[in-house]
Design an enzyme around this catalytic site. Structure first.
Site, PDB file in Angstrom:
ATOM      1  N   SER A 113       0.858  -1.182   0.000  1.00  0.00           N
ATOM      2  CA  SER A 113       0.000   0.000   0.000  1.00  0.00           C
ATOM      3  C   SER A 113       0.896   1.234   0.000  1.00  0.00           C
ATOM      4  CB  SER A 113      -0.865  -0.015   1.252  1.00  0.00           C
ATOM      5  OG  SER A 113      -1.459   1.244   1.420  1.00  0.00           O
ATOM      6  N   SER A 114       0.466   2.281  -0.705  1.00  0.00           N
ATOM      7  CA  SER A 114       1.321   3.468  -0.791  1.00  0.00           C
ATOM      8  C   SER A 114       1.533   4.115   0.576  1.00  0.00           C
ATOM      9  CB  SER A 114       0.717   4.485  -1.759  1.00  0.00           C
ATOM     10  OG  SER A 114      -0.544   4.896  -1.286  1.00  0.00           O
ATOM     11  N   CYS A 115       0.658   3.807   1.555  1.00  0.00           N
ATOM     12  CA  CYS A 115       0.822   4.463   2.861  1.00  0.00           C
ATOM     13  C   CYS A 115       1.970   3.858   3.667  1.00  0.00           C
ATOM     14  CB  CYS A 115      -0.479   4.450   3.650  1.00  0.00           C
ATOM     15  SG  CYS A 115      -1.002   2.836   4.133  1.00  0.00           S
ATOM     16  N   TYR A 142       0.566  -1.347  10.946  1.00  0.00           N
ATOM     17  CA  TYR A 142       0.156  -1.823   9.616  1.00  0.00           C
ATOM     18  C   TYR A 142       1.329  -1.740   8.642  1.00  0.00           C
ATOM     19  CZ  TYR A 142      -2.423  -1.546   5.171  1.00  0.00           C
ATOM     20  OH  TYR A 142      -2.884  -1.742   3.897  1.00  0.00           O
ATOM     21  N   LYS A 146       3.166  -4.719   6.496  1.00  0.00           N
ATOM     22  CA  LYS A 146       3.102  -4.750   5.032  1.00  0.00           C
ATOM     23  C   LYS A 146       4.502  -4.714   4.418  1.00  0.00           C
ATOM     24  CE  LYS A 146      -0.803  -4.679   3.176  1.00  0.00           C
ATOM     25  NZ  LYS A 146      -1.411  -5.912   2.653  1.00  0.00           N
ATOM     26  N   HIS A 185     -12.559   5.854   4.098  1.00  0.00           N
ATOM     27  CA  HIS A 185     -11.636   6.767   3.442  1.00  0.00           C
ATOM     28  C   HIS A 185     -12.429   7.938   2.856  1.00  0.00           C
ATOM     29  CE1 HIS A 185      -9.010   2.982   3.119  1.00  0.00           C
ATOM     30  NE2 HIS A 185      -8.420   3.788   3.974  1.00  0.00           N
TER      31      HIS A 185
END
Ligand code: NAP
Length: 317
Positions: A113-115, A142, A146, A185
């Protein structure tokens, strides 16, 4: 790069098939003609349980895996339970990758995920920004899990010669998203707020923050298309960004959603609420270089998502 197409008779396992991403991947695979798509709900198979995952894989014999399942949540949930996000997501990839390796699957795609990129990295964010700086504090549990998943794919490639690849999707939206305002979101939250304001005859809709942050949004059906494309055309240990390479301000996004759902509404920006980082955009030149491009314009994608949400009995246009 490989350009081999996967036989449509191949046994392909999509984890997390009931979620936003997994359901879109299943739709895309069906559309592409795959005949044997394997799925298991969480009650049938808890992916944190290595013994159960091993048994399920031995019995169902997947040849390809799109590993989408994960514990996903908004800022509040992430900041309140970092240990749970870390624990669940570590186990969910550890069990699936191990069982897939034991089964000697042909290929596995893991979604990051880009986060999980560092909080303050240069924009647009290139793949090599991973692990170059401190993480965003609100979702560190998280993010660590990841990142471990991404690196595990590389470890299985190195130690066992497995064809495990990983990709980093940008912010996603689309049908089957989470529209619960406590954990959603920005796109589903704005759709729901505009829809409820319209139903209640209310003209004001409040948007969190100043509206100035710039963000990138990808329709989940485009992500699913990119997943199939990468399964068929990408074989590198390096992770690869999936996005549009295009950005909008939150104000522009809110105006588009308002215009679709409740054109008479006025947007009010609540500047007492946090904006988050001013800009977040992925560098998608690696993906574009392979020949993949998104298809949904933001306007088309929002219209389709609003239609889907309203068709669920959530409101009347
Ligand atoms: N949404 C985004 O904007 C976004 C952006 C970038 C990357 N991603 C990545 O995409 C992936 C999927 O995200 P999503 O938005 O589709 O999330 P989602 O809608 O919450 O779906 C997650 C799926 O994982 C399943 N799952 C969770 N824990 C499980 C467990 N212990 N055992 C079995 N299944 C379990 C869930 O099952 P249940 O249906 O039973 O709950 C659900 O089907 C995640 O890995 C996330 O990192 C998402």
């Amino acid at each position: 790069m490989s350009s081999e197409s996967i036989p449509r008779s191949a046994r392909i396992w999509v984890t997390g098939h009931r979620g936003l991403v997994g359901s879109a991947v299943v739709r895309r695979l069906k559309q592409a003609g795959f005949e044997t798509i394997l799925t298991a709900s969480r009650t049938e198979l808890d992916l944190r349980d290595q013994a159960a995952v091993r048994t399920w894989v031995q019995e169902n014999r997947p040849e390809y895996v799109v590993h989408v399942a994960g514990k996903v949540g908004g800022i509040l949930a992430n900041s309140q339970s970092p240990a749970d996000f870390l624990y669940d997501n570590l186990l969910i990839h550890a069990t699936v990758l191990r069982a897939a390796c034991e089964q000697r699957v042909q290929k596995l795609l893991y979604l990051g995920s880009s986060c999980i990129y560092p909080r303050d990295c240069a924009q647009p964010i290139r793949e090599d920004a991973l692990l170059t700086g401190p993480l965003e504090k609100t979702n560190f549990g998280y993010a660590i899990a990841k990142i471990a998943g991404l690196l595990s794919c590389q470890a299985y490639r190195e130690q066992f010669g497995m064809n495990f690849i990983s990709a980093m999707p940008t912010n996603l939206y689309g049908p089957h998203d989470n529209f619960d305002l406590s954990g959603s979101h920005v796109v589903p939250a704005l759709i729901r707020k505009c829809s409820e304001a319209r139903q209640q005859g209310e003209r004001n809709v409040t948007v969190w923050g100043t509206g100035t942050p710039r963000r990138e949004f990808l329709h989940v059906d485009d992500l699913a298309d990119a997943c199939l494309f990468l399964l068929e055309h990408y074989d590198s240990a390096e992770t690869i960004n999936i996005g549009t390479g295009e950005e909008v301000t939150i104000q522009e996004l809110a105006e588009q959603i308002r215009n679709i759902v409740h054109p008479e509404a006025e947007l009010r920006f609540d500047t007492s609420k946090p904006d988050g980082t001013p800009r977040k955009l992925l560098d998608v030149s690696r993906l574009h270089g392979l020949g993949w491009r998104h298809r949904f314009s933001l306007r088309e994608g929002l219209e389709q998502t609003c239609d889907w949400y309203l068709s669920q009995g959530a409101g009347n246009r």
